[in-house]
Design an enzyme around this catalytic site. Structure first.
Site, short mmCIF file in Angstrom:
data_model
loop_
_atom_site.label_atom_id
_atom_site.label_comp_id
_atom_site.label_asym_id
_atom_site.label_seq_id
_atom_site.Cartn_x
_atom_site.Cartn_y
_atom_site.Cartn_z
N ALA A 94 101.40 11.67 88.88
CA ALA A 94 101.23 10.89 90.11
C ALA A 94 100.10 11.47 90.94
O ALA A 94 99.85 12.68 90.90
CB ALA A 94 102.53 10.89 90.92
N ASP A 95 99.42 10.61 91.67
CA ASP A 95 98.40 11.06 92.60
C ASP A 95 98.36 10.10 93.79
O ASP A 95 98.43 8.89 93.61
CB ASP A 95 97.03 11.14 91.96
CG ASP A 95 96.07 11.94 92.82
OD1 ASP A 95 96.19 13.19 92.82
OD2 ASP A 95 95.24 11.35 93.53
N THR A 96 98.26 10.66 95.00
CA THR A 96 98.32 9.86 96.23
C THR A 96 97.10 10.11 97.10
O THR A 96 96.69 11.26 97.25
CB THR A 96 99.60 10.21 97.03
OG1 THR A 96 100.74 9.99 96.21
CG2 THR A 96 99.71 9.36 98.29
N GLY A 150 98.92 6.42 92.37
CA GLY A 150 98.82 6.08 90.95
C GLY A 150 99.97 6.74 90.22
O GLY A 150 100.32 7.89 90.52
#
Length: 195
Positions: free
Chosen positions: A76-78, A113
């Site tokens: 995950a990436d924010t 994502g």
């Protein structure tokens, strides 16, 4: 699906984020966490959605190559996007102040994502993203200085934590709250069923 576990197979979280781990645990997720340690530099002319999806996939694939037995790896990436500018984690306190000044009194978008990779002989990948709109109230210079002095903006996309003291400055939210914290649970669950 096992009544005690969110996922029917081994899960590895490609992150050392305590917030993502806490969210997974809150719904009965049983997992191990492994840091991906990847280069998170944005590619030239890469838009925010492509950027978070690429990083999520890279994190998941990097960890999937390291683990020995089969399972699902979650990456995950924010990021925060305001007026076309992508805000990741602040470099220092001055950068945190700059970000909070940008957010003050405005709506912005939080993008995460998500990538799930099934490790093993024939890896499979599913990728998607979640978007949530968040509105900040007007923040005074003193409020920004106070908030930065708490240390909470460090390590947070957009220099705030909606689940912490940052909640004092949130006026509205449209969409998935957990996405703003860093892990949109419903999307993770949907992708786990898809893979």
């Amino acid at each position: 699906m096992d009544s005690k576990s969110l996922f029917s197979e081994r899960l590895v979280l490609a992150s050392q984020s305590p917030r993502r781990a806490e969210i997974l645990r809150s719904v009965g997720g049983v997992f191990e966490a492994v840091a991906a340690n990847i280069d998170e530099t944005r590619m030239e002319s890469e838009d925010a959605v492509s950027y978070v999806k690429r990083l999520a996939q890279t994190k998941a694939e990097t960890v999937a190559r390291r683990i020995s037995n089969e399972g699902l790896v979650l990456g995950a990436d924010t990021v925060v996007v305001i007026d076309g500018e992508i805000l990741g984690q602040p470099r220092d306190d001055d950068d945190a102040r700059r970000m909070l000044n940008l957010l003050s009194g405005k709506w912005h978008e939080v993008l995460t994502g998500i990538a799930l990779v099934r490790s093993g002989e024939v890896p499979r990948v599913v990728i998607d993203h979640q978007a949530t709109r968040v509105q900040f109230c007007e923040m005074s210079a003193n409020e920004i200085d106070w908030y930065v002095s708490t240390g909470e903006p460090t390590g947070k996309a957009g220099a705030y934590a909606i689940q912490g003291r940052g909640a004092l400055f949130i006026k509205g939210i449209q969409g998935d709250y957990f996405n703003v914290v860093g892990l949109p649970l419903r999307l993770v669950y949907e992708l786990s069923r898809r893979i």
